[in-house]
Design an enzyme around this catalytic site. Structure first.
Site, PDB file in Angstrom:
ATOM      1  N   TYR A  48       0.841  -1.193   0.000  1.00 56.22           N
ATOM      2  CA  TYR A  48       0.000   0.000   0.000  1.00 56.22           C
ATOM      3  C   TYR A  48       0.876   1.243   0.000  1.00 56.22           C
ATOM      4  CZ  TYR A  48      -2.963   3.758   1.783  1.00 56.22           C
ATOM      5  OH  TYR A  48      -3.611   4.950   1.943  1.00 56.22           O
ATOM      6  N   ASP A  63       0.506  15.617   5.814  1.00 54.27           N
ATOM      7  CA  ASP A  63      -0.536  15.166   4.888  1.00 54.27           C
ATOM      8  C   ASP A  63      -1.762  16.075   4.986  1.00 54.27           C
ATOM      9  OD1 ASP A  63      -2.038  13.670   3.132  1.00 54.27           O
ATOM     10  OD2 ASP A  63      -2.570  12.135   4.604  1.00 54.27           O
ATOM     11  N   ASP A  91      -2.877   5.397  -2.679  1.00 51.04           N
ATOM     12  CA  ASP A  91      -3.739   6.500  -2.260  1.00 51.04           C
ATOM     13  C   ASP A  91      -3.898   7.449  -3.445  1.00 51.04           C
ATOM     14  OD1 ASP A  91      -4.978   8.617  -0.987  1.00 51.04           O
ATOM     15  OD2 ASP A  91      -3.558   8.720   0.676  1.00 51.04           O
ATOM     16  N   ASP A  93      -6.070  10.135  -2.947  1.00 52.79           N
ATOM     17  CA  ASP A  93      -6.636  11.323  -2.295  1.00 52.79           C
ATOM     18  C   ASP A  93      -8.011  11.665  -2.871  1.00 52.79           C
ATOM     19  OD1 ASP A  93      -4.505  11.801  -0.443  1.00 52.79           O
ATOM     20  OD2 ASP A  93      -3.286  12.474  -2.121  1.00 52.79           O
ATOM     21  N   HIS A 118      -7.584   4.181  -3.812  1.00 57.98           N
ATOM     22  CA  HIS A 118      -8.789   4.664  -3.130  1.00 57.98           C
ATOM     23  C   HIS A 118      -8.967   6.162  -3.370  1.00 57.98           C
ATOM     24  CE1 HIS A 118      -6.589   6.380   0.369  1.00 57.98           C
ATOM     25  NE2 HIS A 118      -5.923   5.234   0.452  1.00 57.98           N
ATOM     26  N   GLU A 120     -11.444   9.513  -2.281  1.00 54.41           N
ATOM     27  CA  GLU A 120     -12.220   9.933  -1.121  1.00 54.41           C
ATOM     28  C   GLU A 120     -13.147  11.105  -1.418  1.00 54.41           C
ATOM     29  OE1 GLU A 120      -9.090  12.697   1.290  1.00 54.41           O
ATOM     30  OE2 GLU A 120      -8.461  10.661   0.781  1.00 54.41           O
ATOM     31  N   CYS A 128      -5.222  14.547   6.415  1.00 51.99           N
ATOM     32  CA  CYS A 128      -5.126  13.146   6.817  1.00 51.99           C
ATOM     33  C   CYS A 128      -6.445  12.724   7.458  1.00 51.99           C
ATOM     34  CB  CYS A 128      -3.978  12.973   7.809  1.00 51.99           C
ATOM     35  SG  CYS A 128      -3.965  11.380   8.658  1.00 51.99           S
ATOM     36  N   ARG A 165     -13.636   5.517  -0.820  1.00 52.61           N
ATOM     37  CA  ARG A 165     -13.397   5.881   0.585  1.00 52.61           C
ATOM     38  C   ARG A 165     -14.291   7.059   0.969  1.00 52.61           C
ATOM     39  NH1 ARG A 165      -7.695   8.158   3.233  1.00 52.61           N
ATOM     40  NH2 ARG A 165      -8.660   9.874   4.402  1.00 52.61           N
ATOM     41  N   GLU A 195     -13.429   5.454   6.585  1.00 56.19           N
ATOM     42  CA  GLU A 195     -12.250   5.965   7.274  1.00 56.19           C
ATOM     43  C   GLU A 195     -12.557   6.398   8.708  1.00 56.19           C
ATOM     44  OE1 GLU A 195      -9.360   5.892   7.738  1.00 56.19           O
ATOM     45  OE2 GLU A 195      -8.168   7.581   7.015  1.00 56.19           O
ATOM     46  N   ASN A 220      -8.661   0.629   7.737  1.00 53.36           N
ATOM     47  CA  ASN A 220      -7.409   1.376   7.806  1.00 53.36           C
ATOM     48  C   ASN A 220      -6.923   1.406   9.244  1.00 53.36           C
ATOM     49  OD1 ASN A 220      -5.337   2.893   6.670  1.00 53.36           O
ATOM     50  ND2 ASN A 220      -6.380   4.839   7.006  1.00 53.36           N
TER      51      ASN A 220
END
Length: 309
Positions: A48, A63, A91, A93, A118, A120, A128, A165, A195, A220
């Protein structure tokens, strides 16, 4: 399946094959070539790429949405191709802008060999997932991102795995978060990702909502956060498809390097450093394979020269 057939699988195909086993896929969070090499040497089946790790290692920043699409794609491509047989989940984002930007992000991830990613529902200037102060976009904008990703996958005839996500648990509550994930599945997402789960009840409701649907659930496990803590064995019992450990390399790097530097600053050498020869580290990073290839080229060159004389 023969070795040839296995190698012929695309990155997304290999990830889908692992998910089809029904076992929880444990993925360590890597963020550069060195952390990826160590994870591969240990023998993980899937890696990952953590966005937080890329942000901190690549630009030295937290982040909070500062790392760019280009930096993420470049890092993902490098990691994915160290060992193309091991799928990489990356990721993505927010997709780095509008639906058009999402499509470009997915296009580039497919091109560089990412197996899954993923996406989001935070605003573009994201944070983050385990920080306070998150903001989420409306449902229609979120779904437009997922739809853009799905359409890009179809256009490219790819089987890259799309993970929806949502960070809305913290901003809108559990019912809305689950509704968003179910709607994302309707437009083509393969895996769901709730998340920042903080209680056992939330985790159980999340798993129950998708049990028997054929949609894999992702958890996660951010070490050191306020997230609800479960073990890999418990993840199997809950029926989770993927478990990410995004800080599995970051935290040891932070603690280990900081300790060594503090000792060096005081004029004391780190004892553990003396027990690791440079060659051992080089071997983790592929030195033996490089030497084998070099030897093969040299043997061919000598044979060619001899035949030409």
């Amino acid at each position: 399946m023969s070795r040839q057939q296995e190698l012929a699988l695309s990155p997304g195909g290999r990830l889908r094959q692992l998910l089809a086993t029904g076992k929880t896929l444990i993925c360590p969070g890597v963020y550069d070539g060195f952390s990826a090499r160590m994870a591969l040497t240990v023998g993980f089946e899937c890696l990952y790429m953590t966005g937080a790790g890329v942000s901190m290692s690549r630009i030295g920043m937290p982040d909070i949405g500062l790392v760019t699409q280009t930096e993420m794609v470049d890092t993902a491509g490098m990691i994915a191709n160290i060992d193309p047989k091991t799928p990489l989940i990356a990721d993505a984002d927010t997709g780095y802008g509008t639906a058009v930007n999402v499509a470009r992000t997915v296009e580039r991830y497919i091109t560089v060999g990412v197996a899954g990613f993923h996406l989001e529902d935070q605003v573009v200037t994201k944070r983050c997932g385990h920080l306070n102060g998150k903001e989420c976009v409306g449902l229609s904008e979120y779904l437009s991102r997922i739809k853009a990703a799905v359409e890009t996958r179809e256009r490219r005839k790819s089987d890259i795995v799309i993970i929806a996500r949502t960070d809305s648990l913290a901003t809108h509550g559990l019912d809305e978060a689950l509704y968003r994930l179910k709607e994302a599945v309707k437009v083509g997402a393969d895996v769901v990702f709730l998340e920042a789960i903080t209680t056992k009840a939330q985790l159980e409701t999340y798993c129950d909502a998708f049990r028997g649907t054929g949609v894999a659930t992702l958890y996660n496990r951010v070490q050191g956060s306020h997230g609800y803590k479960i073990t890999p064995k418990e993840a199997e019992q809950y029926g989770l498809g993927i478990m990410l450990y995004p800080a599995s390399c970051l935290v040891p790097a932070y603690t280990g390097i900081t300790s060594a530097l503090q000792k060096l600053r005081m004029g004391v050498e780190e004892e553990r450093s003396e027990r690791v020869a440079p060659l051992e580290i080089f071997r983790v990073c592929g030195m033996d394979e490089i030497q084998e290839r070099e030897q093969g080229v040299n043997d061919w060159a000598r044979a060619f020269k001899k035949d030409s004389e």
